[in-house]
Design an enzyme around this catalytic site. Sequence first.
Site, PDB file in Angstrom:
ATOM      1  N   ARG A 106     -34.918   2.889  16.424  1.00  0.00           N
ATOM      2  CA  ARG A 106     -35.543   2.585  17.818  1.00  0.00           C
ATOM      3  C   ARG A 106     -37.116   2.969  17.821  1.00  0.00           C
ATOM      4  O   ARG A 106     -37.822   2.319  18.735  1.00  0.00           O
ATOM      5  CB  ARG A 106     -34.739   3.437  19.001  1.00  0.00           C
TER       6      ARG A 106
ATOM      7  N   GLY B  14     -33.465   8.490  10.553  1.00  0.00           N
ATOM      8  CA  GLY B  14     -33.176   9.885  10.556  1.00  0.00           C
ATOM      9  C   GLY B  14     -33.283  10.732   9.082  1.00  0.00           C
ATOM     10  O   GLY B  14     -33.452   9.947   8.308  1.00  0.00           O
ATOM     11  N   ARG B  15     -33.039  11.790   9.390  1.00  0.00           N
ATOM     12  CA  ARG B  15     -32.915  12.466   7.894  1.00  0.00           C
ATOM     13  C   ARG B  15     -31.693  11.981   7.232  1.00  0.00           C
ATOM     14  O   ARG B  15     -32.399  11.977   5.764  1.00  0.00           O
ATOM     15  CB  ARG B  15     -32.211  14.150   8.236  1.00  0.00           C
ATOM     16  N   ILE B  16     -30.640  11.898   7.363  1.00  0.00           N
ATOM     17  CA  ILE B  16     -29.825  11.080   6.530  1.00  0.00           C
ATOM     18  C   ILE B  16     -29.971   9.842   6.191  1.00  0.00           C
ATOM     19  O   ILE B  16     -29.848   9.650   4.804  1.00  0.00           O
ATOM     20  CB  ILE B  16     -28.314  11.230   7.042  1.00  0.00           C
TER      21      ILE B  16
ATOM     22  N   GLY C 262     -18.024  13.565   4.290  1.00  0.00           N
ATOM     23  CA  GLY C 262     -19.580  13.465   4.257  1.00  0.00           C
ATOM     24  C   GLY C 262     -20.164  14.763   4.049  1.00  0.00           C
ATOM     25  O   GLY C 262     -20.959  14.899   3.169  1.00  0.00           O
TER      26      GLY C 262
ATOM     27  N   HIS D  14     -13.357  11.507   5.958  1.00  0.00           N
ATOM     28  CA  HIS D  14     -14.373  11.919   6.465  1.00  0.00           C
ATOM     29  C   HIS D  14     -14.806  13.296   5.644  1.00  0.00           C
ATOM     30  O   HIS D  14     -14.836  14.450   6.179  1.00  0.00           O
ATOM     31  CB  HIS D  14     -13.782  12.632   7.850  1.00  0.00           C
TER      32      HIS D  14
ATOM     33  N   GLU E 267     -10.089   8.609  14.525  1.00  0.00           N
ATOM     34  CA  GLU E 267      -9.762   9.391  13.484  1.00  0.00           C
ATOM     35  C   GLU E 267      -8.854  10.489  13.840  1.00  0.00           C
ATOM     36  O   GLU E 267      -9.228  11.028  14.767  1.00  0.00           O
ATOM     37  CB  GLU E 267     -10.571   9.634  12.341  1.00  0.00           C
TER      38      GLU E 267
ATOM     39  N   ARG F 116     -20.405   7.407  12.396  1.00  0.00           N
ATOM     40  CA  ARG F 116     -18.996   7.531  13.226  1.00  0.00           C
ATOM     41  C   ARG F 116     -18.517   6.285  13.398  1.00  0.00           C
ATOM     42  O   ARG F 116     -18.867   5.386  13.406  1.00  0.00           O
ATOM     43  CB  ARG F 116     -19.626   7.914  14.770  1.00  0.00           C
TER      44      ARG F 116
ATOM     45  N   THR G 188     -21.070   6.192   7.233  1.00  0.00           N
ATOM     46  CA  THR G 188     -20.944   7.893   7.012  1.00  0.00           C
ATOM     47  C   THR G 188     -21.189   8.358   8.389  1.00  0.00           C
ATOM     48  O   THR G 188     -21.199   9.355   8.525  1.00  0.00           O
ATOM     49  CB  THR G 188     -21.592   8.307   5.715  1.00  0.00           C
TER      50      THR G 188
END
Length: 323
Positions: free
Chosen positions: A180, A157-159, A291, A289, A271, A242, A240
């Site tokens: 997918r 996806g974007r990231i 990111g 966390h 977390e 989950r 980065t």
Amino acid sequence: MAMPRVLVTRRWPEDVERVLAARFDTTLNENDRPLTEAEFVSVMKGYDAVLPTVSDRLPSGLFDQPGLRTKVLGNFGVGFNHIDVAAAKSAGIVVTNTPGVLTDCTADLALTLMLMAARRAGEGERQLRSGEWKGWCPTHMLGSQLSGKVLGIIGMGRIGKATARRAHFGFGMKIVFFNRSDVDDDETRAMKAQQMKSIDKVMAASDFVSLHCPGGAGNRHLVDARRLALMKPGAYVINTARGDVVDTPALVEALTSRSIAGAGLDVYEGEPAIPAGLADIENVVLLPHLGSATSETRTAMGMKVVENITAFFDGLDPPDRIA
Ligand code: DGY
């Protein structure tokens, strides 16, 4: 007409809090103390909009309560696996998130983790600070380079794409990926990124595997002992996304036995507690966390929430509606 009542569950960047306070009847969380489950029930009965974030938990039970006043949840964050979105939807509550604005920031952190893990930056800093460094020598703390290696992206996806772009154009890495649905766009073609048919194939082909898929039920422990065993002995896992995407005890075992070379983690299942064993291992880089943690990005995330709830209360469809 009375201003909508809005509740913000944590402290936000000041600029955004100011805009919220000017536009709505806003209650801020001055002490930045996370709300308990009981407090969530009470705010959902007293506020038109609740603005939760990644560190909150909004399970299905919350939405079964009688007398809920909340009509919109403006989540501060792109990930929303902490909200039972289906239950919110059944209760007639609109849910929004903040896509797009944290893409670059999170991709930067994925590269930070890749470099830190491969160049043993955490180990080196620990050694230096503890006074253990004996000076330069040709065999001291050798790591591996990124240039020319294969980066496997899970979730293009974007990231995922932004991470791949940095790795390919910045470090000359070859990109393979699993997604997918088919991904065939100019950007992916420009990187000559190769889509593979399965996650297993990406795990086996890559020197670095970077996770960019959502957390939650369908992806829980997607990287497990079996898939870790497919990786090259010199390979690294970067997360980065989950924490629950990785089976951490299996990762601890792979790192301890050196069946893989290392890992870089920014997120953890459960977390802020850190899964047992991780903090004792040298060949893993652990960040809290971070990111999206730049002032620019966190302000942009807050402004996205403002846009979403403003649209909602103006009777428009919020731009980042997920339910
Ligand atoms: C998100 O927005 O989901 C991120 O995890 C916060 O950094």
